[in-house]
Design an enzyme around this catalytic site. Structure first.
Site, PDB file in Angstrom:
ATOM      1  N   LYS A 167       1.489  11.874  18.302  1.00  0.00           N
ATOM      2  CA  LYS A 167       0.046  11.750  18.510  1.00  0.00           C
ATOM      3  C   LYS A 167      -0.221  10.967  19.794  1.00  0.00           C
ATOM      4  O   LYS A 167       0.484  10.018  20.121  1.00  0.00           O
ATOM      5  CB  LYS A 167      -0.619  11.066  17.316  1.00  0.00           C
ATOM      6  CG  LYS A 167      -0.615  11.929  16.051  1.00  0.00           C
ATOM      7  CD  LYS A 167      -1.450  11.306  14.945  1.00  0.00           C
ATOM      8  CE  LYS A 167      -1.512  12.205  13.721  1.00  0.00           C
ATOM      9  NZ  LYS A 167      -2.356  11.644  12.653  1.00  0.00           N
ATOM     10  N   LYS A 171       0.850  -1.191   0.000  1.00  0.00           N
ATOM     11  CA  LYS A 171       0.000   0.000   0.000  1.00  0.00           C
ATOM     12  C   LYS A 171       0.884   1.240   0.000  1.00  0.00           C
ATOM     13  O   LYS A 171       1.829   1.345   0.771  1.00  0.00           O
ATOM     14  CB  LYS A 171      -0.931   0.019   1.213  1.00  0.00           C
ATOM     15  CG  LYS A 171      -1.937   1.176   1.177  1.00  0.00           C
ATOM     16  CD  LYS A 171      -2.946   1.087   2.305  1.00  0.00           C
ATOM     17  CE  LYS A 171      -2.343   1.470   3.641  1.00  0.00           C
ATOM     18  NZ  LYS A 171      -3.349   1.493   4.715  1.00  0.00           N
ATOM     19  N   ARG A 173     -10.128  -2.170   7.015  1.00  0.00           N
ATOM     20  CA  ARG A 173      -9.224  -3.004   7.822  1.00  0.00           C
ATOM     21  C   ARG A 173      -8.986  -2.408   9.198  1.00  0.00           C
ATOM     22  O   ARG A 173      -8.760  -3.126  10.162  1.00  0.00           O
ATOM     23  CB  ARG A 173      -7.931  -3.290   7.080  1.00  0.00           C
ATOM     24  CG  ARG A 173      -7.027  -2.103   6.726  1.00  0.00           C
ATOM     25  CD  ARG A 173      -6.136  -1.682   7.871  1.00  0.00           C
ATOM     26  NE  ARG A 173      -4.896  -1.100   7.417  1.00  0.00           N
ATOM     27  CZ  ARG A 173      -4.266  -0.130   8.052  1.00  0.00           C
ATOM     28  NH1 ARG A 173      -4.785   0.413   9.143  1.00  0.00           N
ATOM     29  NH2 ARG A 173      -3.100   0.318   7.583  1.00  0.00           N
TER      30      ARG A 173
END
Length: 333
Positions: free
Chosen positions: A229, A71, A115
């Site tokens: 994050k 990907k 997913r």
């Protein structure tokens, strides 16, 4: 031979969530047993464009199927305002491991949402209480929809509480599901006191503390996908049974990355990896010697999940004659 081109609608149509959940669980199993290869996610940082590219290759053999692919995905923060494009776009190349022939090129953005929801569902199935009926969601963006879709596949969810600063996004989410669930807007604490909580925000400052969750809430921390994050307070993480998807990725860019880098949280504070629980090497919620209090699944998103989901999409699409076949390599001429 033909390569199948699958758009976002094609991926959405052919990614049956029950099958995607099963395939993603199979991917976790293969990875845990050493039947998968997943090189580290690589980054190309483009600060001049306020964005980056990420490449995610993987191969797996679950025993039921063998699959390989890569990907290619971006995060360009200025896209919506400056270019009228999505912040995140992905492309998946799905290949035959035996011959390396490119079986399909498909939209990776919808694939990622499917997913990601499936990964949360696998973790929820193993870590949430058996009778879970309520789901809280913090963040009403695109990921929130597949969180509910997937988790409702493994638990009989009846009540949904969604919390987001954007009232329009919250209203859109409620409108999308109010015919199927008792769904309402609420505070972070109201969402967190549900049986299951999914956090899907890009926050760099903790927004969920220990008082915002119930005594046995299972939390899917899905938002952190880059260094810095951080959605959950450190003391919540330290008191919970923390389950990660991959040590390298989670310590670099997952929910635990900030406290791990600061030395607040260490390896001894991690209960285990989701693969260990899936294969039975470590106890989950339902086992007598397993998780009893708050649990947290730190999900960074693994390439094996993308490949497993791409397998489901391709097999279903090929069987249903969906998509657009084309001669990518010029072998039919």
């Amino acid at each position: 031979m033909q390569t199948l081109l699958l758009t976002d609608d094609d991926v959405d149509e052919n990614a049956r969530m029950d099958r995607v959940i099963e395939a993603v669980e199979g991917a976790f199993t293969a990875y845990q047993r050493g039947d998968a290869q997943m090189p580290p996610k690589s980054y190309i940082d483009l600060p001049q464009h306020n964005g980056d590219f990420r490449s995610m290759p993987a191969y797996l053999d679950t025993g039921s199927f063998e699959a390989a692919g890569i990907k290619w995905v971006n995060v360009h923060t200025d896209n919506p305002t400056d270019h009228d494009l999505p912040t995140v776009m992905g492309t998946m190349i799905y290949s035959d491991p035996t011959t390396a022939f490119p079986l399909a090129i498909m939209d990776g953005t919808t694939l990622t949402m499917k997913r990601t929801g499936a990964a949360a569902a696998v973790a929820t199935d193993h870590l949430a209480i058996d009778g879970a009926r309520s789901l809280g969601i913090v963040g009403a963006g695109v990921q929130s929809y597949t969180q509910l879709e997937a988790i409702a596949t493994v638990r009989d969810i009846e009540e949904v509480v969604v919390s987001d600063l954007d009232e329009e996004r919250t209203a859109a989410f409620v409108d999308a599901f109010d015919d199927r669930f008792d769904v309402r807007a609420g505070s972070i604490s109201a969402a967190g006191h549900c049986d299951v909580l999914s956090t899907v925000t890009p926050s760099t400052e903790p927004i969920v503390g220990p008082n915002d969750v119930g005594d046995h809430t299972h939390v899917n921390a899905m938002g952190a996908d880059a260094a810095g994050k951080h959605e959950l307070a450190d003391d919540l993480l330290l008191d919970a049974a923390v389950v990660i998807d991959d040590h390298e990725q989670c310590t670099h860019s997952g929910e635990i990355n900030v406290p791990y880098a600061e030395g607040t949280l260490g390896d001894d504070d991690v209960y285990g990896e989701i693969g260990e629980i899936v294969v039975g090497a470590r106890a989950g919620r339902s086992d007598s010697d397993g998780v009893t209090g708050v649990s947290v699944f730190d999900s960074t998103g693994l390439a094996i999940q993308d490949v497993a989901t791409a397998h489901v999409v391709y097999e279903q699409a090929a069987a249903a004659d969906n998509g657009s076949p084309f001669d990518l390599l010029g072998l039919d001429g």
